[in-house]
Design a protein around this motif. Structure first.
Motif, PDB file in Angstrom:
ATOM      1  N   GLU A 141    -107.690  48.957 113.986  1.00 26.62           N
ATOM      2  CA  GLU A 141    -106.838  47.637 113.973  1.00 26.62           C
ATOM      3  C   GLU A 141    -105.744  47.633 115.022  1.00 26.62           C
ATOM      4  O   GLU A 141    -104.796  46.577 115.576  1.00 26.62           O
ATOM      5  CB  GLU A 141    -105.238  47.840 112.587  1.00 26.62           C
ATOM      6  N   ASP A 142    -105.378  47.953 116.606  1.00 26.82           N
ATOM      7  CA  ASP A 142    -105.078  47.474 117.682  1.00 26.82           C
ATOM      8  C   ASP A 142    -106.173  47.020 118.648  1.00 26.82           C
ATOM      9  O   ASP A 142    -105.946  46.229 119.398  1.00 26.82           O
ATOM     10  CB  ASP A 142    -105.197  48.443 118.383  1.00 26.82           C
ATOM     11  N   ALA A 143    -107.344  46.113 117.726  1.00 22.85           N
ATOM     12  CA  ALA A 143    -107.444  44.933 118.227  1.00 22.85           C
ATOM     13  C   ALA A 143    -109.053  45.557 119.420  1.00 22.85           C
ATOM     14  O   ALA A 143    -110.157  44.421 119.588  1.00 22.85           O
ATOM     15  CB  ALA A 143    -107.424  43.582 118.582  1.00 22.85           C
ATOM     16  N   THR A 144    -109.137  46.371 119.772  1.00 21.00           N
ATOM     17  CA  THR A 144    -110.465  47.330 120.505  1.00 21.00           C
ATOM     18  C   THR A 144    -111.594  48.008 119.732  1.00 21.00           C
ATOM     19  O   THR A 144    -111.372  48.184 118.300  1.00 21.00           O
ATOM     20  CB  THR A 144    -109.761  47.913 121.566  1.00 21.00           C
ATOM     21  N   ILE A 145    -112.308  47.526 120.196  1.00 22.73           N
ATOM     22  CA  ILE A 145    -113.672  48.976 119.896  1.00 22.73           C
ATOM     23  C   ILE A 145    -113.723  49.247 121.264  1.00 22.73           C
ATOM     24  O   ILE A 145    -113.611  49.555 122.266  1.00 22.73           O
ATOM     25  CB  ILE A 145    -114.819  47.604 119.867  1.00 22.73           C
ATOM     26  N   LYS A 146    -113.837  51.290 120.602  1.00 18.35           N
ATOM     27  CA  LYS A 146    -113.840  52.065 122.172  1.00 18.35           C
ATOM     28  C   LYS A 146    -115.038  53.503 121.848  1.00 18.35           C
ATOM     29  O   LYS A 146    -116.210  52.620 120.618  1.00 18.35           O
ATOM     30  CB  LYS A 146    -112.658  53.005 122.073  1.00 18.35           C
ATOM     31  N   ILE A 147    -116.163  53.295 122.859  1.00 23.46           N
ATOM     32  CA  ILE A 147    -117.504  53.713 123.202  1.00 23.46           C
ATOM     33  C   ILE A 147    -116.645  55.228 123.597  1.00 23.46           C
ATOM     34  O   ILE A 147    -116.433  55.096 124.477  1.00 23.46           O
ATOM     35  CB  ILE A 147    -118.207  53.070 123.999  1.00 23.46           C
ATOM     36  N   VAL A 166    -109.666  44.865 113.721  1.00 21.22           N
ATOM     37  CA  VAL A 166    -111.450  44.872 113.582  1.00 21.22           C
ATOM     38  C   VAL A 166    -111.627  46.177 112.902  1.00 21.22           C
ATOM     39  O   VAL A 166    -111.296  47.025 112.696  1.00 21.22           O
ATOM     40  CB  VAL A 166    -112.267  45.565 115.409  1.00 21.22           C
ATOM     41  N   GLN A 167    -111.823  45.389 112.495  1.00 20.27           N
ATOM     42  CA  GLN A 167    -112.633  46.077 110.388  1.00 20.27           C
ATOM     43  C   GLN A 167    -113.460  46.863 110.193  1.00 20.27           C
ATOM     44  O   GLN A 167    -113.813  47.936 109.352  1.00 20.27           O
ATOM     45  CB  GLN A 167    -112.420  44.861 109.045  1.00 20.27           C
ATOM     46  N   ASP A 168    -114.481  46.328 111.198  1.00 21.98           N
ATOM     47  CA  ASP A 168    -116.464  47.101 111.106  1.00 21.98           C
ATOM     48  C   ASP A 168    -117.146  46.144 111.934  1.00 21.98           C
ATOM     49  O   ASP A 168    -116.720  45.789 112.864  1.00 21.98           O
ATOM     50  CB  ASP A 168    -116.859  46.228 109.700  1.00 21.98           C
ATOM     51  N   CYS A 179    -123.177  44.897 116.197  1.00 26.41           N
ATOM     52  CA  CYS A 179    -121.829  43.812 116.496  1.00 26.41           C
ATOM     53  C   CYS A 179    -120.359  44.617 115.370  1.00 26.41           C
ATOM     54  O   CYS A 179    -120.323  45.134 114.611  1.00 26.41           O
ATOM     55  CB  CYS A 179    -122.774  43.172 115.279  1.00 26.41           C
ATOM     56  N   SER A 180    -119.096  42.916 115.254  1.00 29.26           N
ATOM     57  CA  SER A 180    -118.674  43.516 114.713  1.00 29.26           C
ATOM     58  C   SER A 180    -117.608  42.169 114.489  1.00 29.26           C
ATOM     59  O   SER A 180    -118.290  41.062 114.047  1.00 29.26           O
ATOM     60  CB  SER A 180    -117.443  44.191 116.247  1.00 29.26           C
ATOM     61  N   CYS A 181    -116.407  42.825 113.353  1.00 26.05           N
ATOM     62  CA  CYS A 181    -115.737  41.523 112.547  1.00 26.05           C
ATOM     63  C   CYS A 181    -114.083  42.385 112.509  1.00 26.05           C
ATOM     64  O   CYS A 181    -114.230  42.990 112.780  1.00 26.05           O
ATOM     65  CB  CYS A 181    -117.235  41.226 111.336  1.00 26.05           C
ATOM     66  N   SER A 182    -113.565  40.508 112.653  1.00 24.69           N
ATOM     67  CA  SER A 182    -112.762  40.955 112.777  1.00 24.69           C
ATOM     68  C   SER A 182    -111.606  39.811 111.187  1.00 24.69           C
ATOM     69  O   SER A 182    -111.427  39.040 110.819  1.00 24.69           O
ATOM     70  CB  SER A 182    -111.810  40.713 113.933  1.00 24.69           C
ATOM     71  N   ALA A 183    -110.436  40.554 111.080  1.00 25.63           N
ATOM     72  CA  ALA A 183    -109.504  39.876 110.546  1.00 25.63           C
ATOM     73  C   ALA A 183    -109.120  38.856 111.522  1.00 25.63           C
ATOM     74  O   ALA A 183    -108.461  37.863 111.025  1.00 25.63           O
ATOM     75  CB  ALA A 183    -108.132  40.532 110.441  1.00 25.63           C
ATOM     76  N   ASP A 184    -109.280  38.160 112.580  1.00 29.14           N
ATOM     77  CA  ASP A 184    -109.537  37.169 113.497  1.00 29.14           C
ATOM     78  C   ASP A 184    -110.688  35.956 112.519  1.00 29.14           C
ATOM     79  O   ASP A 184    -110.848  34.636 113.400  1.00 29.14           O
ATOM     80  CB  ASP A 184    -109.537  37.386 114.264  1.00 29.14           C
ATOM     81  N   MET A 185    -111.313  36.661 111.559  1.00 29.86           N
ATOM     82  CA  MET A 185    -111.795  35.386 110.443  1.00 29.86           C
ATOM     83  C   MET A 185    -113.466  35.134 111.695  1.00 29.86           C
ATOM     84  O   MET A 185    -114.179  34.695 111.733  1.00 29.86           O
ATOM     85  CB  MET A 185    -111.478  34.162 110.329  1.00 29.86           C
ATOM     86  N   LEU A 187    -116.541  37.397 113.928  1.00 27.71           N
ATOM     87  CA  LEU A 187    -117.618  38.443 114.260  1.00 27.71           C
ATOM     88  C   LEU A 187    -118.592  38.287 115.807  1.00 27.71           C
ATOM     89  O   LEU A 187    -118.448  36.603 116.257  1.00 27.71           O
ATOM     90  CB  LEU A 187    -119.432  37.885 113.069  1.00 27.71           C
ATOM     91  N   ARG A 188    -118.618  39.111 116.475  1.00 30.41           N
ATOM     92  CA  ARG A 188    -118.760  38.912 117.695  1.00 30.41           C
ATOM     93  C   ARG A 188    -120.024  39.807 117.791  1.00 30.41           C
ATOM     94  O   ARG A 188    -119.830  41.265 117.557  1.00 30.41           O
ATOM     95  CB  ARG A 188    -118.141  39.794 118.290  1.00 30.41           C
ATOM     96  N   LEU A 189    -120.761  39.792 118.663  1.00 28.87           N
ATOM     97  CA  LEU A 189    -122.460  40.615 119.001  1.00 28.87           C
ATOM     98  C   LEU A 189    -122.645  40.569 120.693  1.00 28.87           C
ATOM     99  O   LEU A 189    -121.775  40.185 121.394  1.00 28.87           O
ATOM    100  CB  LEU A 189    -123.890  39.612 119.101  1.00 28.87           C
ATOM    101  N   TRP A 190    -122.038  41.778 120.463  1.00 31.38           N
ATOM    102  CA  TRP A 190    -122.016  43.220 122.062  1.00 31.38           C
ATOM    103  C   TRP A 190    -123.344  42.765 122.728  1.00 31.38           C
ATOM    104  O   TRP A 190    -124.186  43.683 122.061  1.00 31.38           O
ATOM    105  CB  TRP A 190    -120.774  43.662 121.981  1.00 31.38           C
ATOM    106  N   ASP A 191    -123.956  43.008 124.066  1.00 34.26           N
ATOM    107  CA  ASP A 191    -125.211  43.718 124.903  1.00 34.26           C
ATOM    108  C   ASP A 191    -124.417  44.650 124.714  1.00 34.26           C
ATOM    109  O   ASP A 191    -124.143  45.781 125.353  1.00 34.26           O
ATOM    110  CB  ASP A 191    -125.114  43.253 126.170  1.00 34.26           C
TER     111      ASP A 191
END
Length: 432
Positions: A141-147, A166-168, A179-185, A187-191
C-alpha cells in the motif's frame, strides 16, 4: 584446560598485540616481563597477519555460541515433532516409523520462519516467487514493489512508478516480465531481465485494479477491477483486446488455468466465474464469445481463487469420494471467502466437492502444494494453515504474523513458502 606451548606462545603474542594496539602501556610492559617476551622480539614478530587476532577470535567464539544456541533450539523442535509422531500423531492420520523420511512432495512449511523481510512502509498486499531466479517480489500500500533475495534474506531493489496502492503482481512464465496493478487504475509492465524499468503502462479500467496474471504463453495479461470487468491485454503492444462483463460487483481476483483453456474470477457478489478461453478468442479482431459459468455457494465476498495442479487430482478425488467413479473429473478449483471457508469445485460438473472449515476470520489467499496432497491458506486470523485434501482436515497451523495475513505463495520447485501481512513484513518459511 591444557594447551600446547606453541598455542600458548601465539596467545601471549596476541594478548601483547592487543594491549599495545590499545595503548595499555603499563600493562603491556608488565605483561612482556611476566611472559619473558622481549620488546625487540615482539616488534620483530608483530606483522599485519597478527593484527587484531584476539578480537577476531573473540567475535568468532561469540558467533559460534549464537549458532550453537540456534541449533539447540532447532534440535529441541525436531525432538518435539518426533515425539508427537512416536505417540501416534503421525502425518495426515498415519503413524510414521522412526527414521522414515517424508517425500519432498509432502514437505510443508515449518516454524520458525527462515527470514522476516522488512522495508515496506505500509501493508504488504502480495508476495510472489520468481519462476527461475532465487528472488521474490512484494508489493504494498506504500505504492512500491520490492525485490528480495530469499536465499540470503537481503533486500535488492525498489520499483517505483505507481501513484497509489499496488494491489497485485505477477511474473510471466519466462520470468523476464513483471506485471503490477494498482488503485491508480493502471497496470505496469516491468523489464525484469536487464533494466528493471517500467516499459509499458496499460490504462483502460475505470476503477481500482485489484488483480493481474499472465496467460501460460506469456502473450497476454489478464486484469480484474472494481469497475466489475475483466480485461485481457497484449503484452507486446499494451492493447486491450477483450473486456469481459458478468460480475455484478468488484472483481477481486482472476487466475488462468495452467493450460490456458479456463480462467477463474471471484467477486464481492459472492460468486466464482469460470470462463472458457481460447487462443483465437484472444486476437484483437475476434468476435468469438467468451462463455462463463457461475459457481455459487459462499455466503460472503469471495477473496481468492486458485487452480489445482494435475498432481492434486488423486487427493481431491479421494477427499470428495470420487475415486471409484468411472469418469474424468476436473479440472479442480478452490475459492476462499470472507465467510471463513475454502471451497473446492469440480469445473467439469460445476459442483462444490468440499468445504474446508477452520479459519476464524476472512480467508485472504490460498495456493496448492505442487506435490498435490495439500492446500495452503492464509487468513485475517493471522495464521497459515495446511489442509490435507485426502482427509479434508487442517493438517498444520502456523501463527504466521502479528496482524492479518494478506498473501501466500509456494515455490514450484524449491521447498519455500512466503507470506505477507498488514504488519508490513514478508516471511519466508522453509518446508521439510
Amino acid at each position: 584446560m591444557m594447551i600446547s606451548q606453541r598455542h600458548k606462545d601465539e596467545l601471549n603474542r596476541a594478548i601483547a598485540e592487543y594491549l599495545s594496539a590499545h595503548n595499555y602501556r603499563q600493562t603491556f610492559e608488565t605483561f612482556l616481563k611476566e611472559t619473558d617476551i622481549s620488546a625487540d622480539e615482539f616488534s620483530q614478530q608483530s606483522d599485519k597477519r597478527n593484527s587484531g587476532v584476539l578480537e577476531k577470535k573473540w567475535t568468532t567464539v561469540v558467533r559460534l555460541q549464537k549458532k550453537i544456541a540456534e541449533l539447540e533450539q532447532t534440535v529441541k523442535k525436531r525432538d518435539e515433532e518426533l515425539e508427537s509422531v512416536r505417540q501416534g500423531g503421525g502425518l495426515g492420520g498415519r503413524s510414521m516409523a522412526l527414521g522414515e523420511k517424508r517425500s519432498p512432495t509432502e514437505w510443508i512449511p515449518r516454524p520458525p520462519e527462515k527470514f522476516t523481510l522488512t522495508g515496506h512502509r505500509s501493508t504488504v498486499t502480495r508476495c510472489v516467487f520468481h519462476p527461475i531466479y532465487s528472488v521474490l517480489a512484494s508489493c504494498s500500500e506504500d505504492a512500491t514493489i520490492k525485490i528480495w533475495d530469499y536465499e540470503s534474506g537481503n533486500f535488492e531493489r525498489t520499483l517505483k512508478g505507481h501513484t497509489d496502492v499496488v494491489q497485485d503482481i505477477a511474473f510471466d512464465p519466462s520470468g523476464k516480465l513483471l506485471c503490477s496493478c494498482s488503485a491508480d487504475m493502471s497496470l505496469r509492465l516491468w523489464d525484469f531481465n536487464e533494466t528493471y524499468a517500467c516499459i509499458k503502462t496499460l490504462q483502460g479500467h475505470d476503477h481500482n485494479v485489484s488483480s493481474v496474471c499472465f496467460t501460460p504463453s506469456g502473450d497476454h495479461v489478464v486484469s480484474a477491477s472494481r469497475d466489475r470487468t475483466i480485461r485481457i491485454w497484449e503484452t507486446s503492444t499494451g492493447y486491450c483486446v477483450r473486456t469481459l462483463n458478468g460480475h455484478r460487483d468488484w472483481v477481486r481476483q482472476v487466475r488462468v488455468y495452467h493450460d490456458g483453456t479456463y480462467m477463474a474470477s471471484c467477486s464481492n457478489d459472492q460468486s466464482v466465474f469460470v470462463w472458457q478461453i481460447s487462443t483465437p478468442m484472444l486476437s484483437a479482431n475476434s468476435n468469438l464469445e467468451c462463455k462463463h459459468f457461475e459457481l455459487r455457494a459462499h455466503e460472503h465476498v469471495v477473496e481468492c481463487v486458485s487452480w489445482a495442479p494435475e498432481a492434486s487430482a488423486a487427493a481431491v478425488q479421494e477427499g470428495a469420494g470420487l475415486v471409484d467413479k468411472k469418469r474424468n473429473a476436473g479440472p479442480f478449483l478452490c475459492s476462499g471467502s470472507r465467510d471463513k471457508t475454502i471451497k473446492l469445485w469440480d469445473v467439469s460438473t460445476l459442483q462444490c466437492l468440499m468445504s474446508l472449515v477452520g479459519h476464524h476470520n476472512w480467508v485472504r489467499a490460498c495456493v496448492f502444494h505442487p506435490g498435490g496432497r495439500y492446500l495452503i491458506s492464509v487468513s485475517d486470523d493471522k495464521t497459515l494453515r495446511v489442509w490435507d485434501l485426502r482427509t479434508k482436515r487442517n493438517h498444520k497451523t502456523l501463527e504466521a504474523h502479528t496482524h492479518f495475513v494478506t498473501s501466500v505463495d509456494m515455490h514450484k520447485l524449491g521447498p519455500f513458502v512466503c507470506t505477507a501481512s498488514v504488519d508490513q513484513s514478508i516471511k519466508l518459511w522453509e518446508c521439510r
